[in-house]
Design a protein around this motif. Structure first.
Motif, mmCIF file in Angstrom:
data_model
loop_
_atom_site.group_PDB
_atom_site.id
_atom_site.type_symbol
_atom_site.label_atom_id
_atom_site.label_comp_id
_atom_site.label_asym_id
_atom_site.label_seq_id
_atom_site.Cartn_x
_atom_site.Cartn_y
_atom_site.Cartn_z
ATOM 1 N N ILE A 41 63.749 59.884 24.256
ATOM 2 C CA ILE A 41 64.929 60.149 24.957
ATOM 3 C C ILE A 41 65.212 61.466 25.424
ATOM 4 O O ILE A 41 64.331 62.523 24.935
ATOM 5 C CB ILE A 41 66.115 59.711 23.907
ATOM 6 C CG1 ILE A 41 66.101 60.700 22.622
ATOM 7 C CG2 ILE A 41 66.205 58.333 23.319
ATOM 8 C CD1 ILE A 41 67.366 60.550 21.755
ATOM 9 N N ASN A 79 76.928 63.863 16.411
ATOM 10 C CA ASN A 79 75.815 63.213 17.222
ATOM 11 C C ASN A 79 75.231 63.999 18.297
ATOM 12 O O ASN A 79 75.488 65.432 18.046
ATOM 13 C CB ASN A 79 76.023 62.054 17.822
ATOM 14 C CG ASN A 79 76.373 60.715 16.752
ATOM 15 O OD1 ASN A 79 77.365 60.209 16.408
ATOM 16 N ND2 ASN A 79 75.240 60.179 16.656
ATOM 17 N N THR A 82 72.268 64.283 23.635
ATOM 18 C CA THR A 82 70.974 63.506 24.408
ATOM 19 C C THR A 82 71.726 62.081 25.138
ATOM 20 O O THR A 82 70.769 61.507 25.618
ATOM 21 C CB THR A 82 69.876 63.215 23.389
ATOM 22 O OG1 THR A 82 70.543 62.728 22.173
ATOM 23 C CG2 THR A 82 68.890 64.537 23.000
ATOM 24 N N MET A 83 72.660 61.482 24.530
ATOM 25 C CA MET A 83 73.392 60.506 24.775
ATOM 26 C C MET A 83 73.627 60.589 26.469
ATOM 27 O O MET A 83 73.457 59.176 26.696
ATOM 28 C CB MET A 83 74.700 60.293 24.039
ATOM 29 C CG MET A 83 75.128 59.073 24.377
ATOM 30 S SD MET A 83 76.436 59.176 25.405
ATOM 31 C CE MET A 83 77.727 59.800 24.638
ATOM 32 N N LEU A 86 69.910 59.399 27.661
ATOM 33 C CA LEU A 86 69.304 58.533 26.987
ATOM 34 C C LEU A 86 68.027 57.675 27.560
ATOM 35 O O LEU A 86 66.962 57.570 26.816
ATOM 36 C CB LEU A 86 70.152 57.367 26.516
ATOM 37 C CG LEU A 86 70.049 56.888 25.181
ATOM 38 C CD1 LEU A 86 69.988 57.983 23.765
ATOM 39 C CD2 LEU A 86 71.180 55.796 24.849
ATOM 40 N N TRP A 249 69.182 57.804 19.100
ATOM 41 C CA TRP A 249 70.446 58.627 19.149
ATOM 42 C C TRP A 249 71.460 58.450 18.022
ATOM 43 O O TRP A 249 72.123 59.412 17.748
ATOM 44 C CB TRP A 249 71.001 58.216 20.579
ATOM 45 C CG TRP A 249 72.191 58.883 21.094
ATOM 46 C CD1 TRP A 249 72.444 60.260 21.094
ATOM 47 C CD2 TRP A 249 73.428 58.568 20.605
ATOM 48 N NE1 TRP A 249 73.648 60.798 21.214
ATOM 49 C CE2 TRP A 249 74.335 59.665 20.730
ATOM 50 C CE3 TRP A 249 74.093 57.380 20.318
ATOM 51 C CZ2 TRP A 249 75.901 59.447 20.860
ATOM 52 C CZ3 TRP A 249 75.507 57.210 20.237
ATOM 53 C CH2 TRP A 249 76.282 58.234 20.683
#
Lengths: 392, 300
Positions: A41, A79, A82-83, A86, A249
């Motif tokens: 990712i 979190n 990187t979302m 992705l 993730w």
């Protein structure tokens, strides 16, 4: 002789077919799982241009810069950022770069025990301010664009209210500012939560505990049905790769610094101070009327973590005349990873920024088109994408 | 002299005789040990002073031992000792009786709660009576058992013993809170399976059983989601969740105290030590940042 009420022969036939399908699927699944999988990712190339304590500033440079003002993206402490990157074909970052927008992204890193005393003030008036100053100096600009995500959106709103002279345009996405609502389970659960005992005991709020809390928001879907879906598609390599990317993730959860968690729960969830312009960071009042720059407020209709009610009041409370609410028909994470919503979310931001970009010509056009607006997307809710109810 | 007095007198005689015999035995042993401590040869000569000291201690200890037992051996003291000894079985009986009563109480609660198990409960009702069993157990625990863990400790190791007792107490309370949470969390699964069972029965009766078993799964997951939505919004769930979290924190704190005690004896800093240090570093960094900003502003 009457025919049987239930077609037992058909049921048995179906069972036999299913058994055969399962056998073939299991065979293919072993091939997929044992073959090399591409589950990386955040693969878009970037440089780390600034570092302070645990935080890093990532810089994504487009092949051709077409916007005069760069965008700083501030993600939540829960979190990871990187979302937004992705997978290559569903990357908000890539879409921005393809359209020539230069992106800086805050990587909050992994807080350790020594970070437990860091407050919201340290994040907003410390790290964020240093990063904004760094970008301003690097580009020799008096102002930059700021985009916040979820809790990072709340931080961005606070920052814009305390340092309006440094922000040209503000974009809040799924940003909670009004915490006085029963629409989201988090709002209900945290009302009686004793943040003091948790923080005093744990120091930092562990990511795993928060993740467990997010899973408990919809156990039937997130703990059972999601994995049933996985086993049904386990013979498809692209599905497995994307599923594992999402799993990576979701469960990559840094802890939240203790004092920040304590303040966020008490000032925001318990007392709802932010939307009332009563919140204070190190003695400085966060007055939303100071937000006089253009504001784009994007939220999701089916978001059960930060429901629309938690977001939509913001545009009414700020001092800016150039505000716009956009409600997309998706969920909290779908807004960033759903392929359907990708066709609306990033393009909307790009268009909105373009209309308010640096040159005098575009600025004038932007101001002409501005005013208080409310729009809603016509897209249908995103199909099940394995997206969890995880906060961002 | 009645029978009871005779028995008491007999017990005192036996005890007195045993006491005399044991004193004689220790006297002779002391004499022999005394011989052992006598200096003989060059090695013994070298160790004479420490040997003398040890012998002195031995004799003194023996004297106290004899004195104590001779006092105890007097008829009136023997009688009160015998009475005191009777208290112990009484105490044991009382404790066992209390535990048994508590067990019977829990059992009674279980039986009374299990009566409505066959009855249908509405989907929105998560105050099923069988969940109260955890609270009943907690009440019984707090009333009957907790007091044993609150008995004040004495002496040098008092603090450590009390910490261990607190740990055991918090572990019990957390275990109960966790069990209650897990039970409540399981209720939607139980209910949804009940509903599906009824549905399947109806389908079979109506001859509409789906050919694809997946349809049943999809129906079940939908029903389950509905039940969870109702449960998770209920005040009872919030209360049970928060109760579990509070107990978890207390248990964790009690466990950490034990670990800190253990770490205190080896050269490893505890979280508590490090937190003090981190706080100082944090405050110093903040001050340095503030001063450097002021300096920058001044120089500009």
């Amino acid at each position: 002789m009457n025919p049987p009420k239930i077609a037992v022969d058909l049921i048995l036939k179906k069972l036999a077919e299913d058994t055969e399908k399962v056998r073939i699927r299991a065979q293919k699944a072993s091939e997929v799982l044992l073959s090399p999988l591409n589950t990386d990712i955040a693969t878009t190339p970037h440089d780390v241009v600034y570092q302070e304590d645990r935080i890093k500033l990532k810089h994504y440079k487009p092949a051709e810069v077409r916007y005069s003002t760069p965008l700083l993206v501030v993600y939540a402490l829960i979190n990871r950022e990187t979302m937004l990157d992705l997978q290559p074909e569903r990357s908000v970052v890539r879409t921005f770069l393809e359209h020539g927008l230069e992106v800086y992204m805050m990587d909050w890193g992994y807080p350790s025990r020594k970070d437990r005393y860091l407050t919201i003030d340290d994040h907003v008036n410390g790290y964020m301010d240093n990063v904004v100053d760094f970008i301003r100096a690097r580009h020799q600009l008096p102002q930059i664009n700021l985009m916040g995500i979820c809790m990072g959106g709340s931080f961005s709103v606070m920052y814009a209210a305390l340092h309006p002279e440094k922000i040209r345009n503000l974009i809040a996405t799924v940003t909670p500012t009004n915490f006085d609502t029963d629409a989201g389970l988090l709002h209900v659960w945290t009302r009686d939560m004793d943040a003091d005992t948790l923080v005093d005991s744990y120091g930092n709020m562990p990511g795993d505990i928060m993740n467990l809390g997010f899973l408990l928001l919809n156990p039937a879907r997130l703990m059972i049905d999601k994995y049933m879906g996985f086993f049904e598609n386990i013979d498809s390599k692209p599905f497995v790769e994307n599923f594992i990317r999402m799993e990576k993730w979701i469960f990559d959860s840094p802890a939240v610094p203790g004092e920040t968690f304590r303040q966020f729960i008490k000032d925001c969830y318990h007392q709802n101070l932010l939307i009332q312009s009563k919140m204070e960071l190190d003695g400085k009042r966060v007055d939303l009327k100071n937000i006089t720059m253009p504001l784009l407020n994007i939220y999701a209709k089916f978001d059960h973590l930060v429901p629309p009610r938690a977001c939509e009041l913001l545009t009414q409370k700020v001092g800016s005349q150039d505000v716009e609410d956009v409600c997309l028909e998706t969920g909290h994470i779908g807004i960033y990873v759903s392929s359907k919503i990708q066709q609306q979310f990033a393009p909307k931001i790009l268009d909105w920024l373009k209309a308010r970009d640096g040159s005098a010509k575009t600025q004038a056009a932007g101001k002409k088109a501005s005013g208080r607006r409310k729009s809603a997307s016509k897209a249908k809710p995103a199909a099940r994408s394995g997206a969890p109810a995880t906060a961002s | 002299m009645n029978n009871n007095q005779k028995l008491e007198r007999g017990a005192e005689d036996i005890f007195g005789n045993w006491m005399q015999a044991s004193m004689d035995f220790w006297n002779s042993m002391t004499g022999r040990h005394g011989g052992m401590f006598d200096p003989a040869g060059a090695l013994a000569q070298a160790a004479q002073s420490s040997s003398d000291q040890a012998e002195k201690m031995w004799r003194s200890g023996n004297k106290m031992f004899q004195l104590w037992f001779s006092i105890l051996g007097e008829p009136e003291n023997l009688s009160s000792f015998a009475k005191g000894a009777e208290v112990l079985p009484g105490f044991m009986t009382q404790t066992v009786q209390q535990m048994w009563e508590s067990f019977v109480e829990v059992h009674k609660q279980l039986l009374s709660r299990s009566t409505p198990l066959g009855q249908k409960a509405p989907a929105s009702d998560f105050t099923q009576p069988d969940l109260n069993i955890f609270r009943t157990w907690k009440q019984i625990y707090q009333k009957e058992f907790q007091k044993f863990l609150n008995v004040p400790q004495l002496g040098l190791t008092r603090v450590y013993q009390e910490r261990m007792q607190r740990f055991v107490d918090e572990a019990n309370l957390f275990g109960t809170a966790l069990a209650e949470f897990v039970r409540l969390f399981y209720v939607p699964i139980e209910k949804s399976l009940d509903i599906m069972q009824t549905k399947v029965e109806e389908m079979i009766e109506a001859g509409e059983f789906p050919e694809d078993p997946k349809e049943l799964y999809l129906q079940w997951i939908k029903v389950l989601e509905g039940h969870y939505t109702t449960l998770l919004k209920s005040p009872q769930y919030t209360q049970v969740l928060n109760n579990m979290l509070q107990n978890l924190v207390k248990f964790r704190n009690a466990r950490n105290e034990l670990i800190y005690d253990a770490l205190g004896n080896i050269p490893i800093p505890t979280n508590r030590d490090m937190d003090e240090l981190y706080q100082e570093i944090y405050q110093l960094k903040k001050k340095v940042r503030e001063l450097s900003r002021k300096l920058e502003a001044k120089s500009n």
